[in-house]
Design a protein around this motif. Structure first.
Motif, PDB file in Angstrom:
ATOM      1  N   LYS A 196       0.858  -1.181   0.000  1.00 35.00           N
ATOM      2  CA  LYS A 196       0.000   0.000   0.000  1.00 35.00           C
ATOM      3  C   LYS A 196       0.894   1.231   0.000  1.00 35.00           C
ATOM      4  O   LYS A 196       1.851   1.302   0.761  1.00 35.00           O
ATOM      5  CB  LYS A 196      -0.906   0.009   1.222  1.00 35.00           C
ATOM      6  CG  LYS A 196      -1.893  -1.136   1.236  1.00 35.00           C
ATOM      7  CD  LYS A 196      -2.735  -1.125   2.486  1.00 35.00           C
ATOM      8  CE  LYS A 196      -3.653  -2.337   2.483  1.00 35.00           C
ATOM      9  NZ  LYS A 196      -4.443  -2.435   3.699  1.00 35.00           N
ATOM     10  N   PHE A 197       0.559   2.172  -0.869  1.00 32.57           N
ATOM     11  CA  PHE A 197       1.355   3.376  -1.010  1.00 32.57           C
ATOM     12  C   PHE A 197       0.482   4.625  -0.853  1.00 32.57           C
ATOM     13  O   PHE A 197      -0.685   4.614  -1.207  1.00 32.57           O
ATOM     14  CB  PHE A 197       2.022   3.436  -2.393  1.00 32.57           C
ATOM     15  CG  PHE A 197       2.932   2.280  -2.665  1.00 32.57           C
ATOM     16  CD1 PHE A 197       4.194   2.233  -2.107  1.00 32.57           C
ATOM     17  CD2 PHE A 197       2.534   1.238  -3.490  1.00 32.57           C
ATOM     18  CE1 PHE A 197       5.039   1.171  -2.356  1.00 32.57           C
ATOM     19  CE2 PHE A 197       3.369   0.184  -3.742  1.00 32.57           C
ATOM     20  CZ  PHE A 197       4.628   0.143  -3.176  1.00 32.57           C
ATOM     21  N   THR A 198       1.095   5.685  -0.362  1.00 29.94           N
ATOM     22  CA  THR A 198       0.460   6.989  -0.360  1.00 29.94           C
ATOM     23  C   THR A 198       1.015   7.749  -1.554  1.00 29.94           C
ATOM     24  O   THR A 198       2.231   7.821  -1.746  1.00 29.94           O
ATOM     25  CB  THR A 198       0.775   7.763   0.938  1.00 29.94           C
ATOM     26  OG1 THR A 198       0.273   7.019   2.046  1.00 29.94           O
ATOM     27  CG2 THR A 198       0.144   9.140   0.926  1.00 29.94           C
ATOM     28  N   VAL A 199       0.128   8.305  -2.364  1.00 32.67           N
ATOM     29  CA  VAL A 199       0.523   9.052  -3.554  1.00 32.67           C
ATOM     30  C   VAL A 199       0.367  10.531  -3.257  1.00 32.67           C
ATOM     31  O   VAL A 199      -0.701  10.982  -2.831  1.00 32.67           O
ATOM     32  CB  VAL A 199      -0.339   8.638  -4.769  1.00 32.67           C
ATOM     33  CG1 VAL A 199       0.066   9.418  -6.002  1.00 32.67           C
ATOM     34  CG2 VAL A 199      -0.226   7.142  -5.017  1.00 32.67           C
ATOM     35  N   MET A 200       1.461  11.294  -3.468  1.00 29.33           N
ATOM     36  CA  MET A 200       1.462  12.704  -3.114  1.00 29.33           C
ATOM     37  C   MET A 200       1.808  13.556  -4.334  1.00 29.33           C
ATOM     38  O   MET A 200       2.601  13.157  -5.181  1.00 29.33           O
ATOM     39  CB  MET A 200       2.465  12.959  -1.991  1.00 29.33           C
ATOM     40  CG  MET A 200       2.189  12.064  -0.808  1.00 29.33           C
ATOM     41  SD  MET A 200       2.934  12.505   0.736  1.00 29.33           S
ATOM     42  CE  MET A 200       2.650  14.168   0.984  1.00 29.33           C
ATOM     43  N   TYR A 201       1.198  14.727  -4.380  1.00 30.74           N
ATOM     44  CA  TYR A 201       1.491  15.722  -5.412  1.00 30.74           C
ATOM     45  C   TYR A 201       1.899  17.006  -4.713  1.00 30.74           C
ATOM     46  O   TYR A 201       1.111  17.572  -3.943  1.00 30.74           O
ATOM     47  CB  TYR A 201       0.252  15.968  -6.291  1.00 30.74           C
ATOM     48  CG  TYR A 201       0.392  17.125  -7.243  1.00 30.74           C
ATOM     49  CD1 TYR A 201       1.207  17.024  -8.355  1.00 30.74           C
ATOM     50  CD2 TYR A 201      -0.266  18.320  -7.007  1.00 30.74           C
ATOM     51  CE1 TYR A 201       1.345  18.090  -9.230  1.00 30.74           C
ATOM     52  CE2 TYR A 201      -0.138  19.389  -7.871  1.00 30.74           C
ATOM     53  CZ  TYR A 201       0.674  19.275  -8.982  1.00 30.74           C
ATOM     54  OH  TYR A 201       0.819  20.339  -9.841  1.00 30.74           O
ATOM     55  N   ARG A 202       3.136  17.422  -4.919  1.00 29.71           N
ATOM     56  CA  ARG A 202       3.668  18.645  -4.303  1.00 29.71           C
ATOM     57  C   ARG A 202       3.431  18.686  -2.793  1.00 29.71           C
ATOM     58  O   ARG A 202       2.989  19.685  -2.230  1.00 29.71           O
ATOM     59  CB  ARG A 202       3.097  19.883  -4.972  1.00 29.71           C
ATOM     60  CG  ARG A 202       3.522  20.016  -6.421  1.00 29.71           C
ATOM     61  CD  ARG A 202       3.095  21.321  -7.010  1.00 29.71           C
ATOM     62  NE  ARG A 202       3.547  21.398  -8.392  1.00 29.71           N
ATOM     63  CZ  ARG A 202       3.580  22.524  -9.080  1.00 29.71           C
ATOM     64  NH1 ARG A 202       3.198  23.645  -8.520  1.00 29.71           N
ATOM     65  NH2 ARG A 202       3.983  22.523 -10.318  1.00 29.71           N
ATOM     66  N   GLY A 203       3.664  17.553  -2.137  1.00 28.01           N
ATOM     67  CA  GLY A 203       3.525  17.458  -0.689  1.00 28.01           C
ATOM     68  C   GLY A 203       2.114  17.264  -0.180  1.00 28.01           C
ATOM     69  O   GLY A 203       1.895  17.212   1.016  1.00 28.01           O
ATOM     70  N   ILE A 204       1.146  17.151  -1.080  1.00 29.68           N
ATOM     71  CA  ILE A 204      -0.252  16.984  -0.684  1.00 29.68           C
ATOM     72  C   ILE A 204      -0.682  15.556  -0.982  1.00 29.68           C
ATOM     73  O   ILE A 204      -0.548  15.085  -2.115  1.00 29.68           O
ATOM     74  CB  ILE A 204      -1.152  17.961  -1.468  1.00 29.68           C
ATOM     75  CG1 ILE A 204      -0.710  19.390  -1.206  1.00 29.68           C
ATOM     76  CG2 ILE A 204      -2.620  17.766  -1.107  1.00 29.68           C
ATOM     77  CD1 ILE A 204      -1.246  20.370  -2.210  1.00 29.68           C
ATOM     78  N   PRO A 205      -1.183  14.814   0.022  1.00 32.52           N
ATOM     79  CA  PRO A 205      -1.641  13.444  -0.249  1.00 32.52           C
ATOM     80  C   PRO A 205      -2.869  13.448  -1.160  1.00 32.52           C
ATOM     81  O   PRO A 205      -3.869  14.091  -0.862  1.00 32.52           O
ATOM     82  CB  PRO A 205      -1.981  12.877   1.129  1.00 32.52           C
ATOM     83  CG  PRO A 205      -1.895  13.993   2.094  1.00 32.52           C
ATOM     84  CD  PRO A 205      -1.320  15.188   1.407  1.00 32.52           C
TER      85      PRO A 205
END
Length: 106
Positions: A19-28
């Motif tokens: 399981k992974f957390t996907v982040m964009y520019r520090g935002i989950p």
């Protein structure tokens, strides 16, 4: 999300569900689930993971940047965080858990 699992080793590797957390520019943005799979020695396999976005806490400016990245650059830089459980497989015997090196190019 599609990524390539490469095993350059002389032994097979069994990966557990991850399981992974996907982040964009520090935002989950959401969570990605990758089912467990076996990777034979000296082999390459494409693995697909679905990103579930339950609640994205994007400010309007962040949302605009996300749309801009996807439309202008045809890609989005994401950071993927999580742990991967792996075992070495030799002659149908599994080792205790081992540490694996991951390189994500998205």
């Amino acid at each position: 999300m599609l990524f390539t699992a490469v095993n350059p080793n002389k032994v097979g590797i069994k990966y557990g569900e991850s399981k992974f957390t996907v982040m964009y520019r520090g935002i989950p943005l959401g969570k990605a689930l990758v089912p467990g799979f076996y990777r034979e020695a000296h082999s390459v396999r494409n693995v697909e993971a679905t990103i579930a976005v339950d609640r994205a806490n994007l400010l309007q400016a962040d949302a605009a940047n996300l749309i801009k990245d996807t439309s202008l650059n045809d890609r989005v830089e994401l950071r993927v965080l999580g742990d991967v459980g792996a075992k070495i497989c030799i002659l149908n015997f599994d080792s205790p858990g081992v540490q694996v090196k991951l390189l994500f190019q998205i």
